[in-house]
Design an enzyme around this catalytic site. Structure first.
Site, PDB file in Angstrom:
ATOM      1  N   LYS A 106      -1.850  23.599 -69.165  1.00 45.58           N
ATOM      2  CA  LYS A 106      -1.674  22.820 -67.936  1.00 45.58           C
ATOM      3  C   LYS A 106      -0.925  21.550 -68.281  1.00 45.58           C
ATOM      4  O   LYS A 106      -0.976  21.089 -69.422  1.00 45.58           O
ATOM      5  CB  LYS A 106      -3.035  22.464 -67.317  1.00 45.58           C
ATOM      6  CG  LYS A 106      -2.979  22.188 -65.829  1.00 45.58           C
ATOM      7  CD  LYS A 106      -2.873  23.472 -65.021  1.00 45.58           C
ATOM      8  CE  LYS A 106      -2.728  23.230 -63.551  1.00 45.58           C
ATOM      9  NZ  LYS A 106      -2.914  24.471 -62.785  1.00 45.58           N
ATOM     10  N   ASN A 221       0.362  24.261 -50.178  1.00 41.24           N
ATOM     11  CA  ASN A 221       0.805  25.620 -50.495  1.00 41.24           C
ATOM     12  C   ASN A 221      -0.345  26.618 -50.348  1.00 41.24           C
ATOM     13  O   ASN A 221      -0.242  27.606 -49.622  1.00 41.24           O
ATOM     14  CB  ASN A 221       1.392  25.642 -51.920  1.00 41.24           C
ATOM     15  CG  ASN A 221       1.734  27.043 -52.365  1.00 41.24           C
ATOM     16  OD1 ASN A 221       0.864  27.841 -52.681  1.00 41.24           O
ATOM     17  ND2 ASN A 221       3.006  27.377 -52.361  1.00 41.24           N
ATOM     18  N   GLY A 223      -3.716  26.241 -49.189  1.00 43.88           N
ATOM     19  CA  GLY A 223      -4.461  26.218 -47.923  1.00 43.88           C
ATOM     20  C   GLY A 223      -3.626  26.741 -46.774  1.00 43.88           C
ATOM     21  O   GLY A 223      -4.105  27.521 -45.936  1.00 43.88           O
TER      22      GLY A 223
HETATM   23  P1  NAD Z   1      -0.393  21.040 -52.476  1.00 45.94           P
HETATM   24  O1  NAD Z   1       0.081  19.786 -53.073  1.00 45.94           O
HETATM   25  O2  NAD Z   1       0.630  21.981 -51.923  1.00 45.94           O
HETATM   26  O3  NAD Z   1      -1.449  20.761 -51.303  1.00 45.94           O
HETATM   27  C1  NAD Z   1      -2.608  20.006 -51.486  1.00 45.94           C
HETATM   28  C2  NAD Z   1      -3.258  19.809 -50.117  1.00 45.94           C
HETATM   29  O4  NAD Z   1      -4.493  19.131 -50.285  1.00 45.94           O
HETATM   30  C3  NAD Z   1      -2.439  18.971 -49.138  1.00 45.94           C
HETATM   31  O5  NAD Z   1      -2.557  19.535 -47.855  1.00 45.94           O
HETATM   32  C4  NAD Z   1      -3.136  17.617 -49.171  1.00 45.94           C
HETATM   33  O6  NAD Z   1      -2.969  16.908 -47.965  1.00 45.94           O
HETATM   34  C5  NAD Z   1      -4.572  18.055 -49.344  1.00 45.94           C
HETATM   35  N1  NAD Z   1      -5.431  17.011 -49.918  1.00 45.94           N
HETATM   36  C6  NAD Z   1      -5.155  16.139 -50.912  1.00 45.94           C
HETATM   37  N2  NAD Z   1      -6.215  15.339 -51.133  1.00 45.94           N
HETATM   38  C7  NAD Z   1      -7.184  15.742 -50.279  1.00 45.94           C
HETATM   39  C8  NAD Z   1      -8.493  15.341 -50.035  1.00 45.94           C
HETATM   40  N3  NAD Z   1      -9.051  14.325 -50.724  1.00 45.94           N
HETATM   41  N4  NAD Z   1      -9.212  15.974 -49.073  1.00 45.94           N
HETATM   42  C9  NAD Z   1      -8.649  17.017 -48.386  1.00 45.94           C
HETATM   43  N5  NAD Z   1      -7.404  17.428 -48.561  1.00 45.94           N
HETATM   44  C10 NAD Z   1      -6.676  16.817 -49.502  1.00 45.94           C
HETATM   45  O7  NAD Z   1      -1.288  21.736 -53.599  1.00 45.94           O
HETATM   46  P2  NAD Z   1      -1.613  23.269 -53.768  1.00 45.94           P
HETATM   47  O8  NAD Z   1      -0.596  23.872 -54.667  1.00 45.94           O
HETATM   48  O9  NAD Z   1      -1.862  23.868 -52.425  1.00 45.94           O
HETATM   49  O10 NAD Z   1      -2.969  23.205 -54.616  1.00 45.94           O
HETATM   50  C11 NAD Z   1      -4.249  23.085 -54.002  1.00 45.94           C
HETATM   51  C12 NAD Z   1      -5.323  23.511 -54.991  1.00 45.94           C
HETATM   52  O11 NAD Z   1      -5.053  24.849 -55.421  1.00 45.94           O
HETATM   53  C13 NAD Z   1      -5.383  22.695 -56.284  1.00 45.94           C
HETATM   54  O12 NAD Z   1      -6.703  22.644 -56.743  1.00 45.94           O
HETATM   55  C14 NAD Z   1      -4.530  23.516 -57.255  1.00 45.94           C
HETATM   56  O13 NAD Z   1      -4.835  23.239 -58.622  1.00 45.94           O
HETATM   57  C15 NAD Z   1      -4.956  24.911 -56.833  1.00 45.94           C
HETATM   58  N6  NAD Z   1      -4.033  25.967 -57.216  1.00 45.94           N
HETATM   59  C16 NAD Z   1      -2.742  25.966 -56.833  1.00 45.94           C
HETATM   60  C17 NAD Z   1      -1.906  27.030 -57.177  1.00 45.94           C
HETATM   61  C18 NAD Z   1      -0.484  27.121 -56.701  1.00 45.94           C
HETATM   62  O14 NAD Z   1       0.142  28.176 -56.941  1.00 45.94           O
HETATM   63  N7  NAD Z   1       0.073  26.146 -56.008  1.00 45.94           N
HETATM   64  C19 NAD Z   1      -2.398  28.072 -57.971  1.00 45.94           C
HETATM   65  C20 NAD Z   1      -3.760  28.053 -58.339  1.00 45.94           C
HETATM   66  C21 NAD Z   1      -4.550  27.001 -57.946  1.00 45.94           C
END
Ligand code: NAD
Length: 416
Positions: A106, A221, A223
């Site tokens: 990471k 991404n 959610g």
């Molecule tokens: P992102 O940056 O696209 O979105 C993050 C979202 O979380 C945004 O909508 C933001 O407004 C919201 N957010 C931020 N702080 C917050 C809070 N305190 N309360 C509520 N909402 C909040 O990120 P992502 O890629 O969607 O990643 C989200 C999670 O999924 C992370 O834990 C990441 O490690 C995990 N993840 C992502 C991927 C990927 O392919 N992008 C893969 C595996 C796991």
């Protein structure tokens, strides 16, 4: 005693529980509790103002016994080395759970992308590669996007890497834009994988997703895609979805596509027609069939677990549940899909992207998604059946299966 919120300590405690179940040799257990390598750098960036600013950057390679390391890069103001270490450990277990030939890594940069210009973000992304280029590469360690990074940052990083090494190397990074060798389906893959897990969990629990309700924390991404696919594919009613500012709720269910378009247009979900604003805490406690934390870590704690009101808890975010909360969840009827199984769709399609880059031949979307579905469905049932057979929680089952695979590879290499 205060609740443990340090993600790396949580990851170690989770491993300890699995090691106890597996009766893992102490020497191997000790090795698996720490990362293999940790790289740190100070990125000096000339800001738009003309002043120079320093940003801390990390790359953690946790374990590479099963293949090249693999893991995303986060840009976040509260990023810490311990968070990156935990995420690198979870990547190791995640790749083993779904059976793709990677180890875990990471990366992170401590910065607030919301306060940076596009030029400053580009400079940080290129500086990250200049700092770590020797330690990444298609057969060494393959980065990808994570929180607040996307295909745009991956494109800058790929370009910087190729300039340094002097040849094209698309397989050095995944989550790239299609025009640079990205894969069809990668953008939606983590949400897609989450929805596949929810589909299988619903079959397991005999829940009809068409008549079900869901609440999604996070509209990025993961959610955003999870909400959209749940609604489109299964007709699940999405009661609420949130971003960092607020959660929007509608008792009749909301139109995800339109809500996301509203956020795209004005930068927030707040004010979307026909919804009321609730807090992120209230969203977690809504009475729904499916709850999906898809934003940040430590959201489900010993404080709020007893107030959860869902049947399926699909942990799409990394580390959304504390160790104490896990202890409470064990005694409830909530079916938990542990994070490194639930969100493994992203790395699975990243793997498919890497395979396509290496063979120089690109699959159609249906082919990518059907391979993703096959991998996720198998991993879901491997973990669910193992948990059922051994009467252990889903997280312990996922850990036990993953740790066994990593341990076997280490032993075969003579590393343990
Ligand atoms: P992102 O940056 O696209 O979105 C993050 C979202 O979380 C945004 O909508 C933001 O407004 C919201 N957010 C931020 N702080 C917050 C809070 N305190 N309360 C509520 N909402 C909040 O990120 P992502 O890629 O969607 O990643 C989200 C999670 O999924 C992370 O834990 C990441 O490690 C995990 N993840 C992502 C991927 C990927 O392919 N992008 C893969 C595996 C796991």
């Amino acid at each position: 005693m205060a609740e443990e919120k340090n993600l790396f300590k949580i990851a170690q405690l989770q491993l300890d529980e699995a090691a106890k179940f597996l009766k893992l040799e102490p020497k191997l257990h000790k090795l698996l509790r720490e990362p293999m390598r940790v790289f740190k750098a100070n990125l000096k960036i000339k800001m738009d103002s003309g002043k120079t600013k320093t940003f801390s950057a990390f790359r953690v390679q946790y374990n590479d016994a099963r293949g090249p390391c693999k893991g995303g890069i986060r840009y976040h103001p509260e990023e810490t080395l311990d968070t990156v270490k935990a995420l690198a450990a979870w990547m190791t277990w995640k790749c083993a759970t779904v059976g793709i030939p990677y180890g875990g890594a990471k990366g992170g940069v401590v910065c607030n992308p919301k306060e940076l210009s596009i030029l400053e973000l580009e400079k940080i992304s290129r500086a990250y590669i200049r700092a770590f280029w020797k330690y990444v590469g298609p057969d060494i360690d393959v980065p990808a996007p994570d929180v607040y990074t996307s295909g745009r940052e991956m494109a800058w990083m790929l370009d910087e890497y190729e300039k340094i090494v002097g040849h094209k190397s698309p397989a050095m990074i995944t989550g790239k834009p299609l025009a640079l060798g990205g894969s069809l389906g990668r953008d939606a893959a983590t949400g897609y994988g989450t929805v596949i897990c929810i589909r299988e969990a619903a079959k397991h629990l005999k829940i009809d997703l068409k008549k079900s309700t869901a609440a999604i924390q996070g509209a990025g991404n993961v959610g955003g895609w999870t909400a959209k696919l749940l609604q489109e594919k299964f007709g699940t009613k999405i009661m609420a979805i949130s971003d960092s500012k607020c959660a929007i709720y509608s008792e009749n269910g909301l139109n995800v596509e339109k809500a996301l378009a509203h956020k795209e247009k004005i930068g927030q979900l707040h004010g979307f027609m026909g919804t009321k604003c609730i807090t992120n805490e209230q969203l977690l406690e809504l009475e729904v069939d499916v709850l999906v934390p898809a934003a940040m870590e430590n959201q489900i704690t010993k404080e709020n677990t007893r107030r959860l009101n869902c049947k399926i808890l699909a942990e799409a975010a990394n580390g959304p549940t504390t160790k104490e909360a896990d202890g409470i969840l064990k005694r409830t009827k909530i079916f938990q899909i542990p994070d490194f199984l639930c969100n493994a769709g992203g790395v699975t399609t990243s793997y498919l992207e890497w395979v396509q880059n290496r063979m120089g031949y690109y699959w159609k979307l249906d082919e990518v998604n059907s391979k993703l579905d096959e991998v996720m469905t198998k991993a879901f049932w491997d973990v669910t059946n193992f948990a059922g057979k051994n009467k252990i929680p889903m997280r312990v089952a996922a850990y036990a299966l993953a740790v066994q695979k990593v341990a076997e590879a280490m032993k075969l290499r003579g590393l343990a």
